[in-house]
Design a protein around this motif. Structure first.
Motif, short mmCIF file in Angstrom:
data_model
loop_
_atom_site.label_atom_id
_atom_site.label_comp_id
_atom_site.label_asym_id
_atom_site.label_seq_id
_atom_site.Cartn_x
_atom_site.Cartn_y
_atom_site.Cartn_z
N GLU A 169 -6.82 -0.06 8.55
CA GLU A 169 -7.83 -1.03 8.07
C GLU A 169 -7.28 -2.45 8.02
OE1 GLU A 169 -8.95 0.60 4.34
OE2 GLU A 169 -10.08 2.27 5.22
N LEU A 170 -5.97 -2.59 7.87
CA LEU A 170 -5.36 -3.92 7.79
C LEU A 170 -4.93 -4.47 9.14
CD1 LEU A 170 -3.13 -3.36 4.62
CD2 LEU A 170 -5.15 -4.81 4.77
N MET A 171 -4.95 -3.62 10.18
CA MET A 171 -4.46 -4.07 11.48
C MET A 171 -5.32 -5.19 12.07
SD MET A 171 -1.61 -2.60 11.95
CE MET A 171 -1.37 -3.46 13.50
N ASP A 172 -6.63 -5.16 11.86
CA ASP A 172 -7.50 -6.23 12.39
C ASP A 172 -7.09 -7.59 11.82
OD1 ASP A 172 -8.96 -4.59 14.04
OD2 ASP A 172 -10.62 -4.32 12.62
N ALA A 199 0.34 -2.17 -0.01
CA ALA A 199 0.91 -1.60 -1.24
C ALA A 199 -0.08 -1.69 -2.39
CB ALA A 199 2.21 -2.32 -1.60
N THR A 200 -0.74 -2.83 -2.55
CA THR A 200 -1.70 -2.95 -3.65
C THR A 200 -2.95 -2.09 -3.41
OG1 THR A 200 -2.51 -5.01 -2.62
CG2 THR A 200 -0.96 -5.23 -4.44
N GLU A 201 -3.31 -1.89 -2.14
CA GLU A 201 -4.42 -0.98 -1.83
C GLU A 201 -4.04 0.45 -2.19
OE1 GLU A 201 -8.06 0.30 -0.80
OE2 GLU A 201 -7.49 -1.80 -0.65
N PHE A 202 -2.83 0.87 -1.83
CA PHE A 202 -2.37 2.23 -2.12
C PHE A 202 -2.20 2.45 -3.62
CE2 PHE A 202 1.38 5.10 -2.71
CZ PHE A 202 0.77 6.27 -2.30
N LEU A 203 -1.67 1.44 -4.31
CA LEU A 203 -1.39 1.59 -5.74
C LEU A 203 -2.63 1.44 -6.60
CD1 LEU A 203 1.94 -0.47 -6.05
CD2 LEU A 203 1.70 2.01 -5.94
N PHE A 204 -3.45 0.40 -6.30
CA PHE A 204 -4.56 0.04 -7.18
C PHE A 204 -5.94 0.36 -6.63
CE2 PHE A 204 -1.45 -3.66 -7.71
CZ PHE A 204 -0.67 -2.97 -8.62
N GLY A 205 -6.00 0.60 -5.30
CA GLY A 205 -7.32 0.76 -4.68
C GLY A 205 -8.01 -0.58 -4.46
N ARG A 293 -11.46 9.73 -3.89
CA ARG A 293 -10.31 9.15 -3.21
C ARG A 293 -9.10 9.11 -4.14
NH1 ARG A 293 -9.56 2.90 -1.26
NH2 ARG A 293 -7.38 3.09 -0.68
N TYR A 294 -7.94 9.50 -3.58
CA TYR A 294 -6.71 9.49 -4.37
C TYR A 294 -6.20 8.07 -4.55
CZ TYR A 294 -1.90 10.03 -5.79
OH TYR A 294 -0.72 9.92 -6.47
N LEU A 295 -5.76 7.75 -5.76
CA LEU A 295 -5.10 6.48 -6.03
C LEU A 295 -3.82 6.75 -6.81
CD1 LEU A 295 -7.94 4.01 -7.13
CD2 LEU A 295 -6.65 4.01 -5.00
N PHE A 296 -2.75 6.07 -6.41
CA PHE A 296 -1.46 6.19 -7.09
C PHE A 296 -1.62 5.88 -8.58
CE2 PHE A 296 2.62 4.79 -8.60
CZ PHE A 296 3.56 5.46 -7.86
N LEU A 314 4.31 0.86 -11.95
CA LEU A 314 3.60 0.22 -10.83
C LEU A 314 4.37 -0.98 -10.30
CD1 LEU A 314 -0.05 0.37 -12.19
CD2 LEU A 314 0.79 1.51 -10.13
N MET A 315 4.93 -1.80 -11.20
CA MET A 315 5.71 -2.96 -10.77
C MET A 315 6.93 -2.52 -9.97
SD MET A 315 4.06 -5.63 -11.78
CE MET A 315 5.33 -6.74 -11.19
N ASN A 316 7.58 -1.45 -10.41
CA ASN A 316 8.75 -0.94 -9.70
C ASN A 316 8.40 -0.47 -8.30
OD1 ASN A 316 11.49 -0.06 -11.56
ND2 ASN A 316 9.72 -0.81 -12.66
N VAL A 317 7.33 0.31 -8.18
CA VAL A 317 6.94 0.85 -6.88
C VAL A 317 6.38 -0.24 -5.98
CG1 VAL A 317 5.48 2.53 -5.69
CG2 VAL A 317 6.57 3.14 -7.85
N LEU A 318 5.70 -1.22 -6.56
CA LEU A 318 5.18 -2.33 -5.78
C LEU A 318 6.32 -3.11 -5.12
CD1 LEU A 318 2.85 -4.15 -4.86
CD2 LEU A 318 3.06 -5.38 -7.04
N LEU A 319 7.40 -3.31 -5.85
CA LEU A 319 8.56 -3.99 -5.30
C LEU A 319 9.07 -3.27 -4.06
CD1 LEU A 319 11.05 -5.90 -5.31
CD2 LEU A 319 12.11 -4.32 -6.94
#
Length: 513
Positions: A169-172, A199-205, A293-296, A314-319
């Motif tokens: 979805e981000l490739m465009d 990362a923010t899409e995966f973590l937060f949706g 839909r699954y969200l971290f 979340l801050m740790n994994v976002l890094l």
């Protein structure tokens, strides 16, 4: 009736006597400890190791000055590797008043990270990283770390990592920002935008839309989260280099940057807590979450109701989710642009896809893509330097004596630094051309602890498959779309060493269909 008081001479004598007793106690305790350490080292056959030459025996300020000078010249890693060549694969140094042992011996690294894992801690990492990351998986030790890993690990199972829609979805947005008229683009800048969005899409949706904002050119009034995140990370690096002197570094901008980051993540934590409450109600009513839909973030919220704990994890994994993958892609494409024959091989391998995005299984079977990722992680490991602090007297298996094959005594409180950068350049493991970028070497390589791109032992990176999957996907899609990749930086790769390693001059290239 008033209590009798001692004359001044008596009080002075008691104070002098007390001071003498305390001094004697310290002296005897120190002697006993040194004797115990001597016996411990002798029992284990430990022998001396070479020393980093210093002229200030008290605070090693000349070494600190030397390292600051190397950092300004962007040669910390090169200088570090040279020291191993001059002194040996294990040597001792000093950081202010703290003893340091440096090593690039795979056996020693395995011992630190795995065999004697419980002999070491992260040292002062929580103090340095805490203002931004709090107490999470990358900053915690002991039971706190075990709880963090237990919370996070289920979020990186195959079913979550194999979900490639987020990347596609981000490739465009990425394609739209790459000119095809032969002009120069800095891919490193785009990769960091891409990975913070994914990362923010995966973590937060909900991604922070950094690439879309660039495409539109629209400036909104929201706080610039990526900019604040970068500023906070730079502040961490500065404090890490200062060590015990970090109290001298006060930065009000860093405090504000940390607040912006926490506020952004906090609003999603609040949302997740509302989802948790709804989930509990549905579960009590016998309803299922099938099809949701699954969200971290929601995965964490189902394990704990502690908002601060969720935010810190979340801050740790976002890094890791942003910096690791972006640095890997940036370094690799810098080298790919200088090796057109490698780019041509990549294109040949992905040609069977005929322009469509690969499935997870197809991605895993792209061997040459994997060779390129491995070679980039070998030559430019995203975490090129790391360390642990001994929490008890312990021993490293090799490095001592004239031949470097005897054990080494590690006193309690010693910082033990290990260098994947220097270890990955050892010619006895990777061949006489270990300084060169040659992905084909991986057709025959089956390395052990001499190759450490994602750490090892119990603290091995739980998100490594996510990072490799994302990097492989982006590489594949770019190789499909652009037949020509040319470097626009005539100079060699130069280090930009923050919490991860990237190219100081960016990744300036030209891409054409």
């Amino acid at each position: 009736m008033a209590l009798p008081t001692l004359p001044d001479t008596a009080r002075g004598s008691i104070a002098l006597y007390t001071g003498a007793v305390l001094l004697l106690f310290y002296f005897v305790t120190s002697l006993h400890r040194r004797w115990s350490q001597y016996r411990f080292a002798k029992e284990h056959g430990c022998k001396p190791i070479p020393a980093f030459p210093i002229y200030d025996p008290f605070f090693a300020l000349d070494r600190l000055f030397f390292m600051v000078k190397a950092a300004k010249a962007r040669k910390v890693l090169e200088t570090n590797a040279l020291r191993y060549t001059q002194l040996g694969d294990t040597f001792r140094a000093q950081r202010i008043t703290t003893p340091v042992i440096m090593t690039r011996e795979p056996q020693n690294v395995k011992t630190i990270l795995s065999l004697k894992f419980h002999d070491y801690s992260l040292g002062d990492r929580l103090k340095v990283f805490g203002p931004l990351l709090g107490q999470g998986i990358f900053t915690s030790d002991g039971e706190d770390w075990s709880r963090s890993r237990h919370m996070i690990r289920p979020n990186f199972v195959k079913d979550q990592v194999a979900h490639l829609d987020i990347f596609e979805e981000l490739m465009d947005d990425l394609f739209a920002l790459i000119p095809t008229d032969g002009s120069t683009v800095d891919l490193q800048d785009l990769f960091f935008g891409y990975t913070i969005d994914s990362a923010t899409e995966f973590l937060f949706g909900h991604n922070v839309r950094s690439l879309k904002k660039r495409r539109s050119g629209v400036v909104d009034n929201e706080p610039d989260f990526p900019k604040a995140f970068n500023y906070s990370l730079d502040n961490i690096v500065m404090n890490s280099r200062l060590g015990a002197l970090m109290f001298l570094h006060r930065d009000s901008k860093a405090v504000e940057a940390n607040r912006i980051c926490h506020d952004m993540v906090g609003q999603f934590v609040d949302k997740a807590m509302r989802v948790r409450e709804k989930y509990d109600e549905e579960k009590a009513a016998g309803e299922t979450e099938e099809g949701r839909r699954y969200l971290f973030l929601n995965g964490l919220a189902q394990q704990t109701g502690d908002r601060t704990r969720i935010r810190d994890e979340l801050m740790n994994v976002l890094l890791a989710g942003r910096d690791t993958t972006a640095s890997l892609l940036s370094n690799m494409f810098f080298m790919l642009a200088k090796h057109p024959e490698v780019w041509a091989k990549l294109q040949e391998e992905v040609a069977f896809l005929e322009g469509r995005g690969p499935t997870y299984e197809e991605l895993r079977n792209l061997k040459y893509v994997k060779f390129c990722l491995n070679e980039s992680l070998r030559l430019h490991p995203v975490v090129p330097l790391n360390s642990r602090t001994a929490i008890k007297d312990t021993v490293l298996p090799v490095g001592g004596g004239a031949d470097g094959r005897s054990p080494v005594f590690v006193p309690k409180g010693t910082i033990v630094g290990y260098s994947p950068w220097a270890m990955h350049r050892r010619k006895d493991y990777f061949g006489p051309d270990a300084e060169e970028f040659r992905p084909d070497r991986w057709a025959d390589l089956r390395p052990g602890w001499e190759y450490l791109p994602f750490n090892g032992g119990p603290r091995i990176c739980v998100g490594q498959q996510y990072a490799l999957t994302e990097a492989a996907y982006v590489t594949t899609r770019l190789a499909q779309r652009y037949s020509v990749l040319e470097g626009r930086d005539p100079g060699p790769w130069e280090e930009s060493l923050t919490l991860t390693l990237s190219s100081y001059n960016g990744t300036k290239v030209s891409l054409r269909h």
